[in-house]
Design a protein around this motif. Structure first.
Motif, mmCIF file in Angstrom:
data_model
loop_
_atom_site.group_PDB
_atom_site.id
_atom_site.type_symbol
_atom_site.label_atom_id
_atom_site.label_comp_id
_atom_site.label_asym_id
_atom_site.label_seq_id
_atom_site.Cartn_x
_atom_site.Cartn_y
_atom_site.Cartn_z
ATOM 1 N N TYR A 169 -6.769 7.431 -11.249
ATOM 2 C CA TYR A 169 -5.594 6.892 -10.573
ATOM 3 C C TYR A 169 -4.331 7.542 -11.122
ATOM 4 O O TYR A 169 -3.445 7.982 -10.375
ATOM 5 C CB TYR A 169 -5.572 5.374 -10.799
ATOM 6 N N ALA A 232 -2.376 5.701 -0.880
ATOM 7 C CA ALA A 232 -3.750 5.805 -0.374
ATOM 8 C C ALA A 232 -3.802 6.135 1.107
ATOM 9 O O ALA A 232 -4.581 5.568 1.857
ATOM 10 C CB ALA A 232 -4.535 4.528 -0.656
ATOM 11 N N HIS A 237 -7.240 9.099 -0.606
ATOM 12 C CA HIS A 237 -7.497 7.723 -1.022
ATOM 13 C C HIS A 237 -8.588 7.635 -2.075
ATOM 14 O O HIS A 237 -8.964 6.541 -2.467
ATOM 15 C CB HIS A 237 -7.941 6.906 0.179
ATOM 16 N N TRP A 239 -8.957 7.773 -5.164
ATOM 17 C CA TRP A 239 -8.780 7.020 -6.403
ATOM 18 C C TRP A 239 -8.857 5.519 -6.176
ATOM 19 O O TRP A 239 -9.122 4.759 -7.088
ATOM 20 C CB TRP A 239 -7.430 7.350 -7.025
ATOM 21 N N LEU A 240 -8.608 5.087 -4.932
ATOM 22 C CA LEU A 240 -8.371 3.655 -4.699
ATOM 23 C C LEU A 240 -9.578 2.758 -4.940
ATOM 24 O O LEU A 240 -9.467 1.754 -5.631
ATOM 25 C CB LEU A 240 -7.794 3.453 -3.293
ATOM 26 N N SER A 256 -3.651 -3.984 -4.436
ATOM 27 C CA SER A 256 -3.965 -3.772 -3.023
ATOM 28 C C SER A 256 -2.884 -4.339 -2.124
ATOM 29 O O SER A 256 -2.496 -3.737 -1.136
ATOM 30 C CB SER A 256 -5.274 -4.471 -2.676
ATOM 31 N N LEU A 260 0.754 -0.748 -3.270
ATOM 32 C CA LEU A 260 0.695 0.237 -2.188
ATOM 33 C C LEU A 260 1.894 0.089 -1.258
ATOM 34 O O LEU A 260 2.452 1.071 -0.769
ATOM 35 C CB LEU A 260 -0.571 0.042 -1.356
ATOM 36 N N VAL A 319 -7.977 0.843 2.555
ATOM 37 C CA VAL A 319 -7.713 2.187 3.081
ATOM 38 C C VAL A 319 -7.547 2.116 4.593
ATOM 39 O O VAL A 319 -6.625 2.705 5.171
ATOM 40 C CB VAL A 319 -8.866 3.140 2.713
#
Lengths: 502, 123
Positions: A169, A232, A237, A239-240, A256, A260, A319
């Motif tokens: 991340y 993301a 994305h 790493w998410l 989340s 973001l 995502v």
């Protein structure tokens, strides 16, 4: 003399930041926890009062920080949209901390617990600053603050998997902020400004005279990709899922639902206030954003279907939901951006609720995170079961829930864009079906009676302990999602007024 | 060639940025990745600082009554660079602390090996 209420945005940012720094000397994690909750409550109340004041007078204003006039000083720009967003961010932050309380104190080492709240307060401060700021470089500084704090939240649960998720991340975030920074440096070198209104004028002049077209396109691209990596956007994305899937419940919910969104809000502000939609359409970047958004909606959901780990499933679902927001930007109309703003609110309320409920359901079924092992867990904590169900239905887009309204607005917005209408509507439909394909089985699994008599298994494990903090937060979240689904008019009005007064 | 010389700071910055980016993406060693990030940031700072520099002028520190603005370079980019350096230092400190923890836990900082070990741990 400005009315006292207009000072509130500065108070909110300063309060969160000062408390965050002061908490680093507190020894007691519990005390720090209650202080942080109080801070989120105060910020939420101040933002609500500010929102009421701005809506009533239908105004937005710039707030100079310090005594320096416009081209040199630092400014905040406050409108109804910013007030609404900060209200949502602070309320959801408080509810996430409340909902993840039990896991939080179990996962974080007792000696380090106060540091967790240092980070959560810094995240709140940077979210507010990213929402309110009118200065590009201040935006950059707070992007970095929120990056460090978010990485620390992932790392708070001290396991090998978490450390690897954090390092991944961190490197992706650094890449994103590096690209954003060089975009800012180039933009400064062709315009000579950093304040957004001055940038807007210079960019408009450049577009009119046809100078520096290529650098301008590159700059917009760099800033979009830089912020896209951090929020993301679909191909960036990777790493998410690790970061959001392995962290402690409250961290997953905050990351989340909120972190973001901070970057997305800054991107939206830049699109509307600095570059303007027409420039974006001419440069063609808008089509790339649309494409990434559409791809994210489909591929995020496809990956979510394959997951058996409930938190990773929710992470991949993020995502897809972020894809919706970028699709709204990509439509290139005011209506699209308004729909995206609504979806930011809906997702900010729904996803933290899903994470909190998933954490609680895992806790009552013996700390399992696998869906197969969580069968029937909803019967052990009915509130968590209902919360998860409400969240899932909202994400699918069933009427009466928040997710339905934002999807309706997305569909309406896409009708205005004749080129992208067909594909957008199609992808919304496909993505809805895909959402249903992983949320419905998950809901069925947690509500189905496990094999053998449930009475027996309950006796074997004993009745799980009640979790009052979680119950309170889940009920508040459920009410919020219903409120957004049924009484959405005030939110829409605030968003439309906010975009008009941007 | 002349254009290159006139824009020598920008050219150097672009080359450095490329080196930093490549290091950050391609290196397998975590410390080298962090060094790559630092090179990348330095490139941006060079670009920013060179934008504010005017040939033959001095840093804007008012001394001995030199109050004429035309004697000084543009101070804003320098201010930005200072802020950027602070940010970059704190990020480096955080990353290095994280790498140290990883080394304590796994005894290696090679990315491939770490990924393998974490996978083994999960199974």
């Amino acid at each position: 003399m400005r009315p006292f209420v207009e000072n509130f945005p500065f108070f909110c940012i300063f309060l969160a930041m000062a408390v965050g720094i002061l908490l680093s000397v507190s020894k007691d994690g519990r005390k720090a926890y209650w202080i942080s909750l109080a801070v989120t409550a105060v910020v939420a109340v101040l933002s609500a009062i500010l929102l009421g004041y701005l809506m009533e007078n239908d105004l937005s204003y710039t707030y100079a920080m310090g005594k320096f006039p416009a081209p040199f000083g630092n400014e905040l720009k406050v409108g109804p949209l910013q007030a609404l967003l900060s209200l949502t961010f602070s309320a959801v932050m408080g509810l996430s901390l409340l909902g993840g309380q039990t896991d939080l104190f179990a996962d974080v080492l007792p000696a380090k617990q106060n540091l967790y709240f240092v980070m959560s307060n810094l995240i709140l401060a940077s979210l507010l600053a990213l929402t309110y700021t009118n200065d590009l470089f201040t935006g950059y500084v707070f992007i970095e603050i929120s990056t460090i704090a978010a990485c620390a939240l992932v790392m708070a649960k001290d396991t090998g998997a978490n450390m690897m998720a954090t390092i991944r991340y961190l490197f992706m975030s650094l890449l994103g902020s590096g690209l954003f920074l060089i975009g800012v440096a180039l933009l400064y070198s062709i315009t000579g400004h950093l304040l957004m209104p001055n940038l807007h004028d210079s960019v408009a002049k450049l577009v009119e005279s046809g100078q520096y077209q290529l650098p301008l396109t590159v700059i917009i691209g760099l800033i979009t990709v830089g912020l896209g990596i951090k929020s993301a956007m679909f191909p960036f994305h990777m790493w998410l899922p690790d970061a959001h899937g392995s962290a402690t419940t409250a961290s997953s919910a905050i990351l989340s639902g909120l972190v973001l969104k901070g970057y997305i809000v800054l991107m939206m502000t830049l699109f509307v206030r600095v570059f303007t939609l027409n420039t974006l359409i001419e440069s063609g970047i808008i089509n790339v954003v649309l494409l990434f958004g559409l791809l994210g909606m489909v591929f995020g959901s496809l990956r979510a279907i394959q997951q058996t780990h409930i938190k990773r499933m929710l992470a991949y679902s993020s995502v897809a939901q972020v894809g919706y927001i970028f699709m709204g930007f990509g439509l290139g109309t005011e209506a699209g951006i308004a729909a995206s703003c609504l979806h930011i609110l809906v997702h900010a309320c729904t996803k933290p609720m899903l994470f909190c409920c998933a954490g609680r359901l895992g806790a009552v079924s013996g700390h399992h995170k696998n869906l197969a092992n969580m069968r029937g867990s909803a019967h052990k904590d009915v509130v968590a079961g209902i919360g998860f169900m409400v969240g899932a239905l909202s994400m699918i887009g069933i009427p009466l829930f928040g997710g339905f309204v934002s999807k309706l607005y997305f569909a309406n917005a896409s009708l205005l864009n004749s080129q992208a209408m067909a594909i957008t509507l199609l992808v919304i439909a496909v993505s809805t079906v895909l959402n249903a394909l992983y949320y419905i089985p998950a809901v069925l699994a947690i509500w189905s009676r496990p094999e053998g008599s449930s009475e027996h298994s309950c006796q074997a494990h004993g009745k799980p302990e009640r979790d009052v903090a979680f119950t309170v937060s889940a009920v508040c979240f459920i009410l919020l999602v219903f409120a957004l689904g049924v009484f959405y008019q005030p939110a829409i009005q605030a968003i439309e007024a906010g975009l008009r007064l941007m | 060639m002349r254009a290159l010389l006139e824009n020598r700071f920008a050219v150097t910055a672009v080359i450095l940025f490329g080196i930093g980016l490549a290091n950050m993406l391609l290196q397998k060693n975590l410390i080298k990745k962090i060094v790559g990030f630092n090179i990348m940031d330095s490139a941006v700072f060079l670009l920013l600082a060179s934008r504010g520099f005017v040939e033959g002028r001095v840093a804007p520190i008012v001394a001995e009554g030199m109050a004429d603005a035309s004697l000084y370079i543009n101070p804003i980019p320098s201010g930005l660079v200072l802020t950027g350096i602070v940010v970059s230092v704190s990020i480096s400190a955080f990353s290095l602390a994280l790498v140290q923890r990883i080394y304590h836990a796994y005894g290696t900082i090679e990315l491939d090996e770490l990924v393998m070990r974490v996978k083994k741990e999960a199974d």
